[in-house]
Design an enzyme around this catalytic site. Structure first.
Site, PDB file in Angstrom:
ATOM      1  N   CYS A  59       0.772  -1.254  -0.063  1.00 15.70           N
ATOM      2  CA  CYS A  59       0.079   0.000  -0.023  1.00 15.70           C
ATOM      3  C   CYS A  59       0.781   1.224   0.034  1.00 15.70           C
ATOM      4  O   CYS A  59       2.022   1.166  -0.442  1.00 15.70           O
ATOM      5  CB  CYS A  59      -0.848  -0.043   1.164  1.00 15.70           C
ATOM      6  SG  CYS A  59      -0.440   0.165   2.910  1.00 15.70           S
ATOM      7  N   ASN A 104       2.317   1.480   4.434  1.00 13.64           N
ATOM      8  CA  ASN A 104       2.476   0.107   4.982  1.00 13.64           C
ATOM      9  C   ASN A 104       2.370   0.250   6.403  1.00 13.64           C
ATOM     10  O   ASN A 104       3.083  -0.319   7.298  1.00 13.64           O
ATOM     11  CB  ASN A 104       4.043  -0.219   4.814  1.00 13.64           C
ATOM     12  CG  ASN A 104       4.373  -1.965   5.221  1.00 13.64           C
ATOM     13  OD1 ASN A 104       5.561  -2.062   5.624  1.00 13.64           O
ATOM     14  ND2 ASN A 104       3.459  -2.493   5.173  1.00 13.64           N
ATOM     15  N   CYS A 114      -1.311   0.794   7.359  1.00 21.10           N
ATOM     16  CA  CYS A 114      -3.095   0.561   7.643  1.00 21.10           C
ATOM     17  C   CYS A 114      -3.234  -0.723   6.755  1.00 21.10           C
ATOM     18  O   CYS A 114      -3.696  -1.847   7.533  1.00 21.10           O
ATOM     19  CB  CYS A 114      -3.759   1.832   6.878  1.00 21.10           C
ATOM     20  SG  CYS A 114      -3.426   3.279   7.933  1.00 21.10           S
ATOM     21  N   ARG A 115      -3.308  -0.577   5.448  1.00 19.05           N
ATOM     22  CA  ARG A 115      -3.852  -1.522   4.706  1.00 19.05           C
ATOM     23  C   ARG A 115      -3.148  -2.932   4.464  1.00 19.05           C
ATOM     24  O   ARG A 115      -3.651  -3.857   4.552  1.00 19.05           O
ATOM     25  CB  ARG A 115      -4.627  -0.987   3.160  1.00 19.05           C
ATOM     26  CG  ARG A 115      -5.649  -0.078   3.267  1.00 19.05           C
ATOM     27  CD  ARG A 115      -5.749   0.644   2.035  1.00 19.05           C
ATOM     28  NE  ARG A 115      -4.496   1.607   1.882  1.00 19.05           N
ATOM     29  CZ  ARG A 115      -4.207   2.353   0.808  1.00 19.05           C
ATOM     30  NH1 ARG A 115      -5.179   2.185  -0.232  1.00 19.05           N
ATOM     31  NH2 ARG A 115      -3.313   3.059   0.699  1.00 19.05           N
ATOM     32  N   SER A 116      -1.821  -2.694   4.036  1.00 17.76           N
ATOM     33  CA  SER A 116      -1.006  -3.826   3.850  1.00 17.76           C
ATOM     34  C   SER A 116      -0.636  -4.864   4.967  1.00 17.76           C
ATOM     35  O   SER A 116      -0.468  -5.948   4.879  1.00 17.76           O
ATOM     36  CB  SER A 116       0.199  -3.512   2.778  1.00 17.76           C
ATOM     37  OG  SER A 116       1.150  -2.662   3.416  1.00 17.76           O
ATOM     38  N   ASP A 156      -8.366   3.859   1.524  1.00 14.19           N
ATOM     39  CA  ASP A 156      -7.373   4.200   2.385  1.00 14.19           C
ATOM     40  C   ASP A 156      -7.992   4.411   3.790  1.00 14.19           C
ATOM     41  O   ASP A 156      -8.874   5.615   3.546  1.00 14.19           O
ATOM     42  CB  ASP A 156      -6.714   5.379   1.852  1.00 14.19           C
ATOM     43  CG  ASP A 156      -5.411   5.506   2.636  1.00 14.19           C
ATOM     44  OD1 ASP A 156      -5.220   5.062   3.729  1.00 14.19           O
ATOM     45  OD2 ASP A 156      -4.519   6.266   2.207  1.00 14.19           O
TER      46      ASP A 156
END
Ligand code: 4NP
Length: 159
Positions: free
Chosen positions: A8, A11, A13-15, A128
């Protein structure tokens, strides 16, 4: 060994969420000696930081203790990993702009492509949560995306 990298922007939040969820799914399937999981960000913004509190909270609620620290994606990652999964179109474009010889290159795609193709989700991008705090919505997408990705990898590698 199959190497899987989630990417993301930051690195944090999402990934890392996908990293934690996918890693747990791999472990539950008894495949942790066959599939290696990691995550990285396209930016330098949060290098060395723990995952965002919202990501850590929702992972903990699902029994996942995530310890990873943010790092930046490198061209070497594109050689080392078999699957590189981008959280959104902007991440995908940034990864595709990194130069690596075609014959050395990982399979680079949108993370949700597999879940989308299976009809599990109706969007191709993981939004996001950094600005809107919707970590619950991200978790739902990440969980479905991980299920479809693991199925794809198991089929492709006969695992
Ligand atoms: P991520 O979220 O890409 O899912 O880790 C973000 C984290 C940080 C920023 C943007 C998105 N930032 O602008 O610092």
């Amino acid at each position: 060994m199959v190497n899987v990298l989630f990417v993301c922007l930051g690195n944090i939040c999402r990934s890392p969420m996908a990293d934690g969820v996918f890693q747990q799914m791999v472990k539950d399937a008894g495949l942790d000696d066959k599939i290696i999981v990691d995550s990285a960000g396209t930016s330098r913004y949060h290098i060395g930081e723990k995952a965002h509190a919202g990501t850590l909270k929702i992972l903990k609620e699902h029994g996942i203790d995530f310890r990873g620290r943010a790092r930046q994606l490198t061209t070497n990652d594109l050689r080392l990993f078999d699957y590189v999964l981008a959280m959104d179109q902007s991440n995908l474009s940034n990864i595709q702009a990194m130069t690596v010889a075609d014959d050395e290159k990982a399979s680079v795609s949108l993370f949700l492509q597999y879940a989308y193709d299976e009809g599990l989700v109706s969007v191709l991008e993981v939004p996001d949560p950094y600005y809107n705090n919707r970590f619950d919505a991200v978790y739902d997408l990440v969980h479905k995306g991980s299920q479809a990705l693991l199925k794809h990898i198991r089929d492709e590698h006969k695992l």
